[in-house]
Design an enzyme around this catalytic site. Structure first.
Site, PDB file in Angstrom:
ATOM      1  N   THR A   1      13.671  89.968  57.686  1.00  0.00           N
ATOM      2  CA  THR A   1      12.506  90.770  58.058  1.00  0.00           C
ATOM      3  C   THR A   1      12.983  92.212  58.191  1.00  0.00           C
ATOM      4  O   THR A   1      14.038  92.490  58.768  1.00  0.00           O
ATOM      5  CB  THR A   1      11.796  90.231  59.319  1.00  0.00           C
ATOM      6  OG1 THR A   1      10.613  91.014  59.531  1.00  0.00           O
ATOM      7  CG2 THR A   1      12.669  90.243  60.553  1.00  0.00           C
ATOM      8  N   GLU A   2      12.231  93.132  57.568  1.00  0.00           N
ATOM      9  CA  GLU A   2      12.816  94.441  57.259  1.00  0.00           C
ATOM     10  C   GLU A   2      13.055  95.333  58.476  1.00  0.00           C
ATOM     11  O   GLU A   2      13.756  96.335  58.372  1.00  0.00           O
ATOM     12  CB  GLU A   2      12.015  95.168  56.177  1.00  0.00           C
ATOM     13  CG  GLU A   2      10.530  95.333  56.437  1.00  0.00           C
ATOM     14  CD  GLU A   2       9.710  94.213  55.815  1.00  0.00           C
ATOM     15  OE1 GLU A   2      10.163  93.058  55.802  1.00  0.00           O
ATOM     16  OE2 GLU A   2       8.577  94.511  55.351  1.00  0.00           O
ATOM     17  N   ASN A   3      12.484  94.965  59.633  1.00  0.00           N
ATOM     18  CA  ASN A   3      12.798  95.779  60.808  1.00  0.00           C
ATOM     19  C   ASN A   3      14.204  95.507  61.350  1.00  0.00           C
ATOM     20  O   ASN A   3      14.649  96.217  62.259  1.00  0.00           O
ATOM     21  CB  ASN A   3      11.745  95.583  61.909  1.00  0.00           C
ATOM     22  CG  ASN A   3      11.546  94.137  62.277  1.00  0.00           C
ATOM     23  OD1 ASN A   3      11.506  93.276  61.413  1.00  0.00           O
ATOM     24  ND2 ASN A   3      11.458  93.875  63.552  1.00  0.00           N
TER      25      ASN A   3
ATOM     26  N   SER B   1      19.116  97.418  56.532  1.00  0.00           N
ATOM     27  CA  SER B   1      18.073  96.468  56.150  1.00  0.00           C
ATOM     28  C   SER B   1      17.521  96.788  54.759  1.00  0.00           C
ATOM     29  O   SER B   1      17.320  95.895  53.932  1.00  0.00           O
ATOM     30  CB  SER B   1      16.943  96.500  57.177  1.00  0.00           C
ATOM     31  OG  SER B   1      15.999  95.500  56.882  1.00  0.00           O
TER      32      SER B   1
END
Lengths: 236, 214
Positions: free
Chosen positions: B48-50, B90
């Site tokens: 998840t990109e966070n 990320s």
């Protein structure tokens, strides 16, 4: 002995001038430096350019800073979410400017500034309206657009544990943009839930080395943005 | 309206095409359902990109941590073997080609693989792009899960997108409520029809030429 410790959030933000470019850590509510943001509201600096992934939630923290008329421009990737009301209203009223930057490009522009790289090439936005006006170039047959670094005068950061030298650790996904913002700002101001003595953080576990940090202020039991919003909080 | 695949069945069908051991990023909406339908014997690692690799399901009440969320800003958990990292790392995973599959929802997808899922371009709308443009350019394989038509009955599979693009020529496979459709050099081609759906129905609801299953 070097100590970057400040005694209060008010003292830590006291010299942020009108017109400053300010990076604010956090992704949505996680990692949002609420106490530093509220100190900045009390301080009153205006005409700020703020860099954050979003535009704040509810009427606290970053949203409250915007709502208080202190921000003239936002640089972000996702300015609206289910809890964001202040920015959308002011944007539609023409009271605030928006520079929309894809999330990965935003992160890399910040990292590049901290790393002394004035620009880089990325495939992100190629073939879209967001690539308009950008210089492009082919590498190995594929087109990339050039993106400039993104610097700031100040960064407001929330961390979990800090020492007086400015070494930092974070809590889970509250880390998000904070380590790279620490690198990219001229003056990085950190609120930490816990201030320990130098040596207490294992050097192997330091996430942000102290060289990237200028001021550390202890804020024990920091309020979480989601907790404020659940209680329909407002600031001031 | 009993023929065709439900949201859950669309997600399950997409999960079948993700190889064992893949690093997977899921968009918001129907793509999030993919986690419930991982085929027996396969393991996916969710990014998840966070800033989390090894994302797990939503937390039980006693394991909730307000600082542990996904890119949709929903609370999640971290599975054994998970890692946290900052945003530049990320998106290095994304842009650097380290993520194997991304499953996205969309507003439109075109027969040349163009995708439009970030803005209608309507005047006065507040543009918001997030990580969509990074994902479509960087992830090795872009899957789309979408209803075949909008609520108003317009085709979402079109010859050319009328909305502003998220990225050109990036989508490889589309899972709709009516069919699995590949983007090929010859345009759309049906790979598989949903139960009770015939090719003519898919063709009539697609806004571009589409080839029958081989």
């Amino acid at each position: 002995m070097i100590s970057k410790k400040f005694s209060s959030v008010a003292e830590a933000v006291a010299d942020i001038p009108d017109g400053a470019i300010v990076m604010v850590g956090g992704f949505g509510a996680s990692g949002s430096p609420i106490e530093l943001l509220h100190a900045l509201i009390d301080h009153g600096a205006k005409d700020l350019t703020v860099i954050n992934n979003n535009t704040g939630n509810g009427e606290v923290g970053l949203a409250a800073l915007i709502g208080n008329g202190q921000v003239s421009k936002m640089i972000c990737s996702f300015p609206r979410s289910s809890q964001s009301r202040v920015f959308p209203r002011m944007y539609k009223e023409g009271k605030i400017e928006l520079e929309l930057v894809p999330q990965g490009t935003l992160a890399e522009r910040i990292r590049a500034a901290g790393a002394g790289i004035p620009a880089f090439y990325t495939p992100t936005t190629v073939g879209t309206v967001l690539a308009q006006g950008k210089e492009d170039r082919k590498f190995d047959g594929r087109t990339y657009v050039m993106e400039p670094w993104l610097k700031a005068d100040f960064a407001l950061i929330k961390c979990e544990v800090a020492d007086p030298l400015g070494n930092l650790t974070y809590n889970k996904t509250a880390r998000n943009f904070s380590p790279i913002m620490c690198m990219a700002a001229t003056t990085t101001i950190v609120q930490t839930g816990k201030l320990v003595t130098a040596g207490e953080i294992d050097p192997e576990h330091v996430i942000t080395p102290g060289i990237f940090v200028n001021r550390v202020v202890e804020v024990t039991d920091p309020i979480h943005e989601d907790t404020l919003i659940a209680g329909a909080g407002r600031y001031p | 309206m009993s023929a065709g695949w439900t949201r859950e069945q669309m997600a399950a069908r997409a999960a079948r095409d993700i190889p064992d051991g893949s690093y997977v990023n899921l968009g918001i909406g129907i793509p999030e359902l993919v986690t419930r339908y991982v085929p027996e014997g396969r393991e996916f690692i969710y990014h998840t990109e966070n800033g989390l690799l090894g994302m797990g399901p939503p937390p039980e009440e006693d394991e909730l941590d307000l600082d542990l969320m996904n890119a949709g800003k929903k609370y999640v958990t971290a599975l054994p073997g998970a890692s946290y990292f900052h945003h530049a790392d990320s998106f290095s995973m994304i842009r650097g080609g380290h993520i194997d599959v991304c499953v996205l929802g969309t507003m439109q997808v075109a027969s040349n693989g163009d995708i439009a899922n970030w803005s209608t371009g309507a005047p006065g709308a507040i543009p918001a792009v997030g990580g969509a443009m990074d994902l479509v350019q960087g992830v090795k394989q872009i899957f789309v899960i979408t209803k075949h038509s909008t609520r108003g009955g317009d085709a979402k599979l079109v010859e050319r997108c009328s909305y502003p693009l998220t990225g050109p020529g990036v989508v490889s496979r589309i899972f709709t409520d009516l069919a699995v459709v590949d983007v090929t050099p010859d345009g759309f081609r049906v790979v598989e029809l949903a139960p009770g759906i015939d090719f003519e129905e898919v063709e009539s609801k697609t806004g571009a030429p589409i080839l029958p299953p081989i």
